[in-house]
Design a protein around this motif. Structure first.
Motif, PDB file in Angstrom:
ATOM      1  N   GLU A  53       0.644  -1.261  -0.025  1.00 46.62           N
ATOM      2  CA  GLU A  53      -0.084  -0.165  -0.049  1.00 46.62           C
ATOM      3  C   GLU A  53       0.967   1.307   0.061  1.00 46.62           C
TER       4      GLU A  53
ATOM      5  N   HIS B 291       1.211   3.430  -3.191  1.00 45.70           N
ATOM      6  CA  HIS B 291       0.006   4.073  -3.447  1.00 45.70           C
ATOM      7  C   HIS B 291      -0.267   5.184  -2.478  1.00 45.70           C
ATOM      8  N   ARG B 292       0.202   5.244  -1.375  1.00 48.39           N
ATOM      9  CA  ARG B 292       0.160   6.385  -0.233  1.00 48.39           C
ATOM     10  C   ARG B 292       1.108   7.465  -0.967  1.00 48.39           C
TER      11      ARG B 292
ATOM     12  N   LEU C  72       1.933   8.053  -3.877  1.00 42.81           N
ATOM     13  CA  LEU C  72       1.196   8.658  -5.052  1.00 42.81           C
ATOM     14  C   LEU C  72       0.140   9.453  -4.600  1.00 42.81           C
ATOM     15  N   ALA C  73      -0.699   9.287  -3.671  1.00 37.78           N
ATOM     16  CA  ALA C  73      -1.746   9.960  -2.979  1.00 37.78           C
ATOM     17  C   ALA C  73      -1.235  11.282  -2.697  1.00 37.78           C
TER      18      ALA C  73
ATOM     19  N   ALA D  93       6.662   3.796  -6.339  1.00 37.16           N
ATOM     20  CA  ALA D  93       5.708   4.962  -6.541  1.00 37.16           C
ATOM     21  C   ALA D  93       6.135   5.406  -7.752  1.00 37.16           C
TER      22      ALA D  93
ATOM     23  N   LEU E  99       5.361   2.714 -10.523  1.00 34.79           N
ATOM     24  CA  LEU E  99       3.905   2.478 -10.833  1.00 34.79           C
ATOM     25  C   LEU E  99       3.303   3.646 -11.699  1.00 34.79           C
ATOM     26  N   ASP E 100       3.850   4.742 -11.298  1.00 30.55           N
ATOM     27  CA  ASP E 100       3.263   6.072 -11.970  1.00 30.55           C
ATOM     28  C   ASP E 100       3.893   6.107 -13.384  1.00 30.55           C
TER      29      ASP E 100
ATOM     30  N   ARG F  48       1.624   3.300 -15.151  1.00 29.88           N
ATOM     31  CA  ARG F  48       0.067   4.095 -15.363  1.00 29.88           C
ATOM     32  C   ARG F  48      -0.012   5.204 -16.422  1.00 29.88           C
TER      33      ARG F  48
ATOM     34  N   PRO G 218      -0.565  -0.437 -16.531  1.00 34.31           N
ATOM     35  CA  PRO G 218      -0.278  -0.436 -15.119  1.00 34.31           C
ATOM     36  C   PRO G 218      -0.179  -1.718 -14.593  1.00 34.31           C
TER      37      PRO G 218
ATOM     38  N   ALA H 155       1.659  -4.247  -8.844  1.00 33.86           N
ATOM     39  CA  ALA H 155       2.522  -3.852  -7.777  1.00 33.86           C
ATOM     40  C   ALA H 155       4.129  -3.776  -8.245  1.00 33.86           C
TER      41      ALA H 155
END
Length: 485
Positions: free
Chosen positions: A93, A96-97, A99-100, A327, A330-331, A334, A339, A342
């Motif tokens: 996780e 993704h945190r 990236l957020a 991160a 993954l960016d 995407r 994508p 993981a």
């Protein structure tokens, strides 16, 4: 979800009740060799064996060259699970945190209540701090987790980044800045104005701040303040206070703050040889012949401060570098429209050189090519990425055993290995050298490779992993109804 710890002390308090997560060493140890030798068994690869990832270790009484004994912390981020848990999530996780947090940053604020963060002024003497020395070859004591906060005089944007700094004297450090990165650009901007660059160097920060400071520029661009990313990750803004001796700010909750200026003057990193200190890939570092000097103007600390350090080679630095890299990977995928489920930047590659990508079930034969093209894009985009290992969604990317199983049973070298020759690389890897491979056009270049261990779409039925059947349990018996009276 509860907020991540607001400072280092709260982070340690969350570990205290958890079995095996925090070890306290009460024995007095010297900062020179004693701390590192005691910690070596827990450092984890790439540290030399015998070693293995272990607990955070708080040494309560570390003796510097002179002055009082003080506490030193090592290994707080020594496992991926613990590092992610400190910000309230799992390793899967955390990218993704991040990236957020980049998408919804929370800028820092002046501390509304400075009395909440009382500090004392220490003697202006770095040699009185318990800065570890790792080996008898080291150029000197190194600040290995010194987070430098500076503001670019041209753009007005803050930058927080971790740098290796060698103690050269009571009020002098040498600092290594990656050419072309934000701190070095701010330093060059200050020199063009004929001024030194004011900085605040922090030792002992909250997990959200330290993890954000380790993110690559491809994830946190130069016009975005890392402290704002840390605020987004923590769910609350970072509090700042003004320095007392230079025109700069510091993070209020830091255990130690070293105020100073990066001067135009330069000095050798080592006065007695060519060796610096062990690097995160597991080899001894070479000293730089000329580095900028930091003139220290003040040292402040919280009551009973904790000096946080890393061991050079070992899991911890690789974990810190890996999550931000994941991160960013993954960016990129995407944005390419491919994508992955993981990404795992393995600690064996320093959190940078080896990337594991987990892919969802393929929908058709065209996905065979898409997976390989995406993996090659990662190698081309990220200079430090050297190997990409692709696996299916049924492989546990946190398990080395599962990764090796996928390599052994889902890989044929004649068709699943893709080599990209002579690409820009990372010179701290000693194999990236023309003396090692004559096919390289210069030192610091490397051959890169994709290991495609995903199952070909047409062969998917032959590679199903059996699952143990759960026994059918009898339905619970309902209690008999009471007899009528």
């Amino acid at each position: 979800m509860s907020r991540p710890p607001v400072d280092l002390r709260h982070a340690l308090a969350t570990l205290d009740p958890l079995p095996g997560e925090l070890v306290r060493v009460a024995t007095e140890l010297p900062a020179r060799y004693g701390v590192s030798a005691h910690y070596a068994r827990w450092a984890g690869a790439p540290a030399a064996p015998p070693t293995g990832a272990g607990p955070a270790v708080l040494f309560d009484r570390v003796r510097p060259e002179h002055g009082p004994t003080r506490a030193v912390l090592m290994g707080l981020y020594g496992t991926r699970r613990r590092a992610a848990g400190l910000v309230g999530c799992t390793p899967a996780e955390l990218p993704h945190r991040l990236l957020a947090a980049v998408a919804a940053p929370r800028p820092p604020v002046p501390a509304p209540d400075p009395s909440r963060w009382p500090r004392e002024t220490l003697p202006l003497d770095l040699t009185a701090l318990p800065v570890p020395v790792l080996t008898d070859e080291d150029a000197g004591p190194y600040l290995t987790l010194g987070a430098v906060l500076a503001t670019d005089p041209d753009t007005g944007v803050r930058n927080l980044s971790v740098h290796r700094m060698c103690v050269q004297g009571p009020d002098t450090l040498t600092i290594w800045m990656v050419p072309g990165r934000d701190l070095e650009l701010a330093y060059q901007a200050a020199l063009r104005r004929g001024r030194p660059l004011p900085v605040a160097i922090h030792l002992g920060l909250s997990p959200a701040v330290l993890l954000s400071s380790c993110c690559p520029t491809s994830l946190v661009p130069s016009d975005l303040d890392e402290l704002a990313v840390a605020g987004g990750l923590a769910g609350q803004p970072v509090e700042l206070l003004p320095c007392g001796t230079v025109d700069a700010e510091f993070i209020a909750h830091a255990e130690y703050v070293i105020e100073g200026e990066v001067l135009p003057d330069r000095a050798p990193e080592s006065r007695h040889g060519t060796v610096a200190t062990p690097e995160f890939l597991g080899y001894q570092g070479r000293a730089h012949p000329s580095l900028p000097l930091v003139r220290v103007t003040a040292i402040t600390a919280r009551e009973s401060p904790i000096l946080q350090a890393v061991s050079g080679p070992g899991h911890e630095q690789s974990v810190l570098l890996g999550f931000g890299m994941e991160a960013a990977v993954l960016d990129l995928l995407r944005r390419r429209g491919t994508p992955a489920l993981a990404a795992h930047c393995h600690t064996a590659g320093g959190g940078q050189l080896m990337v594991v990508l987990q892919w969802p079930a393929k929908r058709g034969p065209e996905d065979d090519l898409a997976v390989r093209a995406a993996a090659e894009a990662v190698l081309e985009h990220f200079r430090m990425a050297k190997l990409v290992l692709c696996v299916c969604e049924d492989v546990d990317i946190e398990s080395d055993q599962d990764l090796w199983w996928a390599m052994v049973t889902r890989f044929q070298a004649d068709q699943d290995l893709r080599v990209l020759p002579d690409r820009e690389g990372f010179p701290l890897d000693p194999s990236q050298h023309t003396g090692y491979s004559p096919s390289l056009s210069a030192d610091g270049r490397t051959a890169k490779a994709v290991f495609d261990c995903t199952v070909p779409y047409a062969q998917r039925a032959r590679f199903a992993r059996p699952r143990f059947t759960e026994p059918s349990l009898p339905a619970p018996r309902r209690p008999a109804a009471p007899l009528p009276r």
